[in-house]
Design an enzyme around this catalytic site. Sequence first.
Site, PDB file in Angstrom:
ATOM      1  N   LYS A 211      -8.126   2.626  -1.532  1.00 13.48           N
ATOM      2  CA  LYS A 211      -6.940   1.813  -1.817  1.00 13.48           C
ATOM      3  C   LYS A 211      -6.664   1.678  -3.315  1.00 13.48           C
ATOM      4  CE  LYS A 211      -6.361  -0.528   2.522  1.00 13.48           C
ATOM      5  NZ  LYS A 211      -6.512  -1.719   3.353  1.00 13.48           N
ATOM      6  N   ARG A 245     -13.789  -0.026   7.592  1.00 19.09           N
ATOM      7  CA  ARG A 245     -12.756   0.950   7.963  1.00 19.09           C
ATOM      8  C   ARG A 245     -12.641   1.951   6.827  1.00 19.09           C
ATOM      9  NH1 ARG A 245      -7.351   1.920   7.301  1.00 19.09           N
ATOM     10  NH2 ARG A 245      -6.233   2.676   9.127  1.00 19.09           N
TER      11      ARG A 245
END
Length: 266
Positions: A211, A245
Site C-alpha cells: 500500500k 492479507r
Amino acid sequence: MKTRPPRVMGIVNVTADSFSDGGQFLDAKAAIAHGRRLAAEGADLVDVGGESTRPGAAPVALDEELRRVLPVVEALALDGIAVSIDSMKPEVMRAAIAAGAAMVNDVNGFRAPGAIEAVAGSSAAVCVMHMKGTPATMQAEPAYEDVVAEVAAFLAERARALEGAGVAEERIVVDPGFGFGKTRSHNVALMRGLPAIVALGYPVLAGLSRKRTIGDITGRPAGERVAGSVAAALVAVQNGASILRVHDVKETVDALKVWHEFSGEN
Ligand code: HH2
C-alpha cells in the site's frame, strides 16, 4: 493472548485496475492459476475480488463483477481451498457463498442495504472493514479526532449489527482498513493502536500489502514494496493481528516461520 498462529490470506484481484497487479489476473484461467499458486505457497485462504477499491477506481457493474469472480471462486473452492469473496455487493456475496466461498470480506463493513441479510443465513465467516467515505472520495483529506477510537467504535457497532441479525460472534473478523480514508499518520496510529482493535474480542485482519503508506515510508513504487510489506505484516502480528492479507504469500509465510522460531511467539 493469541492462541493460534496468524493466518495468511492471499490476494487474487480479477480486475483491470488494481493498484499493484491490475490486469494480471483479469482472465479467469490466470486468476485460478494464481489462487492455486498462492495456496501452494502457504496461503490459508485466498481472497477473490472483482472490483478495485484503489482511491478513485471506477465502480464495476454487478453483471461484470459476477462474471469475473464466480468462475474463480467456484474452481478454487472445488479444489478445497478456503475462498474469501472481496465485494461490497449483496448479490455478489450471495452468489459467491452459493459457489463455495467460506468468507465474505466487505470493505464497506456490510453497510449496503441487504449486505447483512446476504450473509446472515449462511455459515460463511465475515470480515468487517472500516472505510471512511467511498473509494472515489476517501483520500480527499480524511480527518479524525482520534482515529483508533473512531475505527474501534465503528467496528464494534458493525459487529453488533451483524450479531443482531444472527451472525454468530465466532464468524466475525474485524479490520481497521489501512489506507481506506487514512493518511500515512492515520495508518501509523492504527498500527500502533492495533491492540485497542484486538481488545474488541474479534480476530483482526490487517491489510498493508504494497500500500501507499509502505511506498511513502520506503520511497518505493508498488512493484518494489515486498520487504516493506513483510515488515509491516510482522509488526501487525506483534500487535495482535490474526490474519494478514497479502499479495506476496511465499515471502510472508517465510517471514512468519522465522519470526515464530526466533521469538517463540505465535
Ligand atoms: N485492501 C484492499 C482490498 N480489500 N480488504 C480488507 N479486508 N482489508 C484491506 O486492507 C483491503 C481489502 C486493497 O488492496 P488490493 O486488493 O490489492 O487493491 P485493489 O483494491 O486496487 O484491488
